[in-house]
Motif scaffolding. Structure first.
Motif, short mmCIF file in Angstrom:
data_model
loop_
_atom_site.label_atom_id
_atom_site.label_comp_id
_atom_site.label_asym_id
_atom_site.label_seq_id
_atom_site.Cartn_x
_atom_site.Cartn_y
_atom_site.Cartn_z
N LEU A 9 -0.38 -2.37 -6.42
CA LEU A 9 0.05 -3.59 -6.35
C LEU A 9 -0.58 -4.88 -6.77
O LEU A 9 -0.01 -5.87 -7.20
N VAL A 10 -2.02 -4.71 -6.47
CA VAL A 10 -2.84 -5.83 -6.76
C VAL A 10 -3.86 -5.19 -7.56
O VAL A 10 -4.67 -4.19 -7.34
N ASP A 11 -4.09 -6.05 -8.53
CA ASP A 11 -5.21 -5.70 -9.55
C ASP A 11 -6.71 -6.10 -8.76
O ASP A 11 -6.74 -7.16 -8.23
N PRO A 53 -9.78 -7.87 -7.89
CA PRO A 53 -10.40 -8.79 -8.70
C PRO A 53 -11.67 -8.33 -9.20
O PRO A 53 -12.47 -7.62 -8.69
N ARG A 64 11.92 -3.70 -3.34
CA ARG A 64 12.02 -4.68 -2.09
C ARG A 64 11.23 -6.01 -2.71
O ARG A 64 10.03 -6.18 -3.07
N ILE A 118 9.86 -5.90 -6.10
CA ILE A 118 8.58 -5.25 -6.29
C ILE A 118 9.20 -3.63 -6.04
O ILE A 118 9.91 -3.46 -5.01
N ILE A 132 8.39 0.05 -4.83
CA ILE A 132 7.54 0.42 -3.87
C ILE A 132 7.42 1.97 -4.09
O ILE A 132 8.58 2.59 -4.12
N ASP A 156 9.35 12.24 0.66
CA ASP A 156 8.76 12.19 1.81
C ASP A 156 9.80 11.78 2.76
O ASP A 156 9.62 11.65 3.99
N GLU A 157 10.89 10.71 2.56
CA GLU A 157 11.54 10.15 2.98
C GLU A 157 13.01 10.11 2.64
O GLU A 157 13.13 10.51 1.48
N LEU A 202 -11.44 -4.67 -0.52
CA LEU A 202 -9.80 -4.78 -0.75
C LEU A 202 -9.14 -3.51 0.14
O LEU A 202 -8.34 -3.68 0.64
N TYR A 241 -6.41 -3.54 3.19
CA TYR A 241 -4.99 -3.00 3.00
C TYR A 241 -4.80 -2.06 4.35
O TYR A 241 -3.72 -1.82 4.84
N GLN A 298 -12.04 -15.29 -5.10
CA GLN A 298 -11.08 -14.06 -6.06
C GLN A 298 -10.23 -13.40 -5.40
O GLN A 298 -8.98 -13.18 -5.50
N LEU A 299 -10.87 -12.56 -4.27
CA LEU A 299 -10.12 -11.76 -3.30
C LEU A 299 -8.86 -12.55 -2.58
O LEU A 299 -7.73 -12.14 -2.44
N ALA A 359 -5.42 -13.13 -4.31
CA ALA A 359 -4.53 -12.28 -4.64
C ALA A 359 -3.25 -12.53 -3.80
O ALA A 359 -3.17 -13.10 -2.92
N ASP A 360 -2.25 -12.02 -4.52
CA ASP A 360 -0.69 -12.31 -4.14
C ASP A 360 -0.59 -11.61 -2.69
O ASP A 360 -0.74 -10.47 -2.71
N ARG A 386 1.77 -11.31 -0.73
CA ARG A 386 2.98 -10.55 -0.37
C ARG A 386 2.88 -9.20 -0.85
O ARG A 386 3.05 -8.22 -0.23
N ARG A 387 1.96 -9.26 -1.93
CA ARG A 387 1.80 -7.75 -2.38
C ARG A 387 0.95 -6.96 -1.80
O ARG A 387 1.04 -5.87 -1.72
N VAL A 388 -0.08 -7.76 -1.34
CA VAL A 388 -1.23 -7.10 -0.34
C VAL A 388 -0.35 -6.47 0.89
O VAL A 388 -0.65 -5.29 1.26
N LEU A 424 2.78 -5.68 1.09
CA LEU A 424 3.59 -4.41 0.96
C LEU A 424 2.96 -3.30 0.62
O LEU A 424 3.40 -2.29 0.84
N PHE A 425 1.94 -3.49 -0.17
CA PHE A 425 1.05 -2.25 -0.07
C PHE A 425 0.31 -1.42 1.02
O PHE A 425 0.61 -0.27 1.29
N GLU A 456 1.70 -1.85 3.86
CA GLU A 456 2.99 -1.35 4.45
C GLU A 456 3.32 0.09 3.82
O GLU A 456 3.31 1.05 4.61
N LEU A 460 3.51 3.80 5.63
CA LEU A 460 4.49 4.70 5.77
C LEU A 460 3.88 6.24 5.07
O LEU A 460 4.70 7.24 5.73
N LYS A 461 3.17 6.15 4.19
CA LYS A 461 2.59 7.49 3.96
C LYS A 461 1.74 8.12 5.01
O LYS A 461 2.00 9.29 5.22
#
Lengths: 142, 177
Positions: free
Chosen positions: A9-11, A13, A75, A78, A80, A112-113, B10, B14, B43-44, B47-48, B50-52, B54-55, B57, B61-62
């Motif tokens: 989700l995040v490139d 940096p 969500r 985005i 997921i 998985d879900e 990073l 996460y 720079q870090l 980072a967005d 919200r995306r961090v 969600l990732f 989370e 879940l995995k």
């Protein structure tokens, strides 16, 4: 040994190359095969705003050994990669595109879900076989 | 500091809820603790968020997906919703390490669940924990495989059972007594 393209989700940096270049170089320079997760590609393309077919054109599809497919959920705008939904039509189209350009040895349906009744999973396998056959026909006609 | 260190930072953001919270509150100070330069921390930090989140989370879940398979009785008794809520409560503060991360997660979560639950759910968590301990032991945040035979006593359906893992076996037997 296979390298799999991941969902992100995040490139990172300061990245020195984009994902397609990284995957291509890692596969070519290491000599390993590619485990192509088409749902990860679909999610990344949706979340980062790029064309998944253009991505596929940049990676060595002749190195694909196995393909993974599944469905994720949206969500807050985005996508997921949650392995929680049926595989979307866009992903089946990507499978057909890949099968039309390279022999795919195996397709793995991941879930998985929210695992549905077995009949729905078998229907998905039929869709996978249909996409593979359509792709292989197109490859044979080239 | 290079790209590898930025990516390592990073990855930690996460997986570690507290570190992530602290970092986004003060990227420069926490970035320095992570070994990042001011520029890299900035720079870090841009980072967005919200995306961090969600990732982060989606990674939890995995982890839950793997743990669910290793703790089948707990999963069956709690059901998907309660198991998920309890695991998410646990997972932000425990970062498994080593080559058997899912086993470490299962061991630590079963301990956590056994301490939080009561009645049938607690019995199930303690049973699953006893089974996992036949094969692995928790050393800090890492799970280390046991090489020899192992025995444990647990309760199943209100009755005591002896769990026996023979020498080098990947299976165990249970004997009710």
């Amino acid at each position: 040994m296979l390298l799999e393209n991941i969902a992100y989700l995040v490139d990172p940096p300061g990245a020195e190359m984009d994902e397609a270049e990284f995957v291509s170089r890692a596969v070519v320079e290491s000599g390993c095969g590619l485990l192509l997760d088409l749902t990860n590609l679909h999610a990344n393309a949706a979340n980062h705003g790029y064309d998944p077919v253009a991505w596929l054109e940049r990676v060595p599809l002749d190195r694909v050994v196995q393909v993974h497919v599944t469905g994720g959920h949206w969500r807050d705008g985005i996508l997921i990669d949650s392995h929680s939904q049926a595989t979307p039509a866009d992903v089946w189209e990507l499978l057909e595109y890949v099968a039309a350009r390279a022999p795919v040895r195996a397709v793995l349906l991941e879930r998985d879900e929210r695992i549905p009744p077995i009949g729905e999973l078998l229907d998905e396998l039929d869709l996978a076989r249909a996409a593979l056959r359509a792709g292989e026909r197109a490859r044979g006609a080239r | 500091v290079g790209l590898a260190e930025v990516e390592a930072a990073l990855a930690r953001l996460y997986t570690d809820d507290r570190l992530r919270e602290n970092f986004f509150a003060d990227p420069r100070a926490v970035g320095a603790e992570l070994g990042l330069s001011d520029g890299e921390a900035r720079q870090l930090g841009s980072a967005d968020r919200r995306r961090v989140e969600l990732f982060a989370e989606s990674l939890r879940l995995k982890r839950l997906g793997e743990v669910r398979g290793l703790l089948p009785r707990t999963a069956a008794v709690l059901g998907d919703g309660e198991l998920r809520a309890l695991f998410l409560e646990f997972a932000g503060d425990f970062v498994p390490e080593g080559t058997h991360k899912h086993r470490a997660d299962a061991l630590a979560f079963a301990e956590y669940a056994a301490g939080r639950l009561c009645g049938q759910a607690r019995e199930a968590a303690r049973f699953d924990l006893a089974v996992q301990r036949l094969f692995f032991r928790l050393d800090g945040a890492a799970a280390l495989p046991r090489s020899g035979p192992a025995l444990a006593v647990a309760r199943r359906d209100g009755r005591r059972v002896l769990l026996v893992r023979p020498w080098k076996s990947a299976r165990y037997r249970s004997i009710q007594f």
